[in-house]
Design an enzyme around this catalytic site. Sequence first.
Site, mmCIF file in Angstrom:
data_model
loop_
_atom_site.group_PDB
_atom_site.id
_atom_site.type_symbol
_atom_site.label_atom_id
_atom_site.label_comp_id
_atom_site.label_asym_id
_atom_site.label_seq_id
_atom_site.Cartn_x
_atom_site.Cartn_y
_atom_site.Cartn_z
ATOM 1 N N SER A 29 0.842 -1.186 0.000
ATOM 2 C CA SER A 29 0.000 0.000 0.000
ATOM 3 C C SER A 29 0.882 1.242 0.000
ATOM 4 O O SER A 29 1.688 1.434 -0.915
ATOM 5 C CB SER A 29 -0.961 -0.047 1.181
ATOM 6 O OG SER A 29 -1.973 0.928 1.045
ATOM 7 N N ASP A 60 -9.380 -4.572 -5.916
ATOM 8 C CA ASP A 60 -8.881 -3.532 -5.014
ATOM 9 C C ASP A 60 -9.609 -2.208 -5.264
ATOM 10 O O ASP A 60 -9.575 -1.672 -6.381
ATOM 11 C CB ASP A 60 -7.374 -3.345 -5.224
ATOM 12 C CG ASP A 60 -6.705 -2.573 -4.099
ATOM 13 O OD1 ASP A 60 -7.396 -1.823 -3.392
ATOM 14 O OD2 ASP A 60 -5.479 -2.732 -3.943
ATOM 15 N N HIS A 63 -7.580 -5.088 -1.427
ATOM 16 C CA HIS A 63 -6.388 -4.395 -0.955
ATOM 17 C C HIS A 63 -5.780 -5.152 0.230
ATOM 18 O O HIS A 63 -5.655 -4.625 1.332
ATOM 19 C CB HIS A 63 -6.765 -2.967 -0.560
ATOM 20 C CG HIS A 63 -5.591 -2.049 -0.402
ATOM 21 N ND1 HIS A 63 -4.782 -1.686 -1.457
ATOM 22 C CD2 HIS A 63 -5.089 -1.409 0.696
ATOM 23 C CE1 HIS A 63 -3.838 -0.873 -1.027
ATOM 24 N NE2 HIS A 63 -3.990 -0.703 0.279
#
Length: 327
Positions: free
Chosen positions: A193, A279, A308
Amino acid sequence: MKIYYKEVDNSMMRHIEEKLKHLEAYIPELTKQEDHDIFWKRTMEEAKGKALNASLHELDYPIKQVRAFDLTYHGFDETPIQAYYIVSKQHQEKLPCLIFFHGYAGHKNSVSHYMKWLIQGYAVIAVDCRGQGRTGDYSKYSSDEMGTWVTKGILDKDEYYYRKVYVDGVRAIDFACSRPEIDPKRIAIMGASMGGGITLAVAALDDRPKLAVADVPNMCDIGLAMKQKFDGSLTIVEKFLHRHPEAIEQVYSTLTYFDNLNLCGNITCKTRISVGLLDLICPPMPTYGVYNRILAPKSMEVYPFSGHDMGIIEHIDKTIQYVNEHL
């Protein structure tokens, strides 16, 4: 590219394959400003001219097979960046080193989190990004009203939070290379991320890493990501622009300097990226936009039914195998 999925019917397979063809063909136009390269050259020269001021304080950690230290070093400015430095007590000279960056609003986790690497003989540096975890932020920001990092200093590229975070990441490599027990030719940078976005940016700004592993990275093809995402830090940018519509042009200009789309052409190390096709925070197309523009040796891990989250057991095991093979 590797794709991971359970057995699905033929129509679903065709849908996945068609989507991947579309993603693989996506080559976005760069959004670089005329002074992009000058800006980053100046930034890195400023960083090189500042003392690292690194210090280590050994921890009395209950896993007695490792030596764990609280590491502090100066990042972009005089902000003390907090990190762990961890090695096995049985280590030999010239260790490979893994540098980890965490996700947005996260932290470096516990020492035990890195045992799967330590028992294999890797040294570990795990960084708390500025303003997060145990790291403070000495910087002043003229635009700082949203209470979160992505909009700090967003009206001025020289002030912007991500300028400092990217340089903080490079300075972690400086520390690794200062240690006599670390092999400077076997350094990997890793994160997911926000940590994945930092990983790609640091790999673009510094040619010392041998390997970059970026899971579901942020700060990729930001203009498209802002159109496609449904959650995550970029929604805060939209809220900022809702308050300040007069700043739209300036905000988008600032973001171009920190968009991995405009940085990734400078990556020289072997790079692996992962995406989840579901995602909603770091959508797959912006990530592919960056991936498709990387010129260095690269590979993509694709999870059609993941969002995610790359905490999948199979993905963790694949990452261990990948690092072992290439570092």
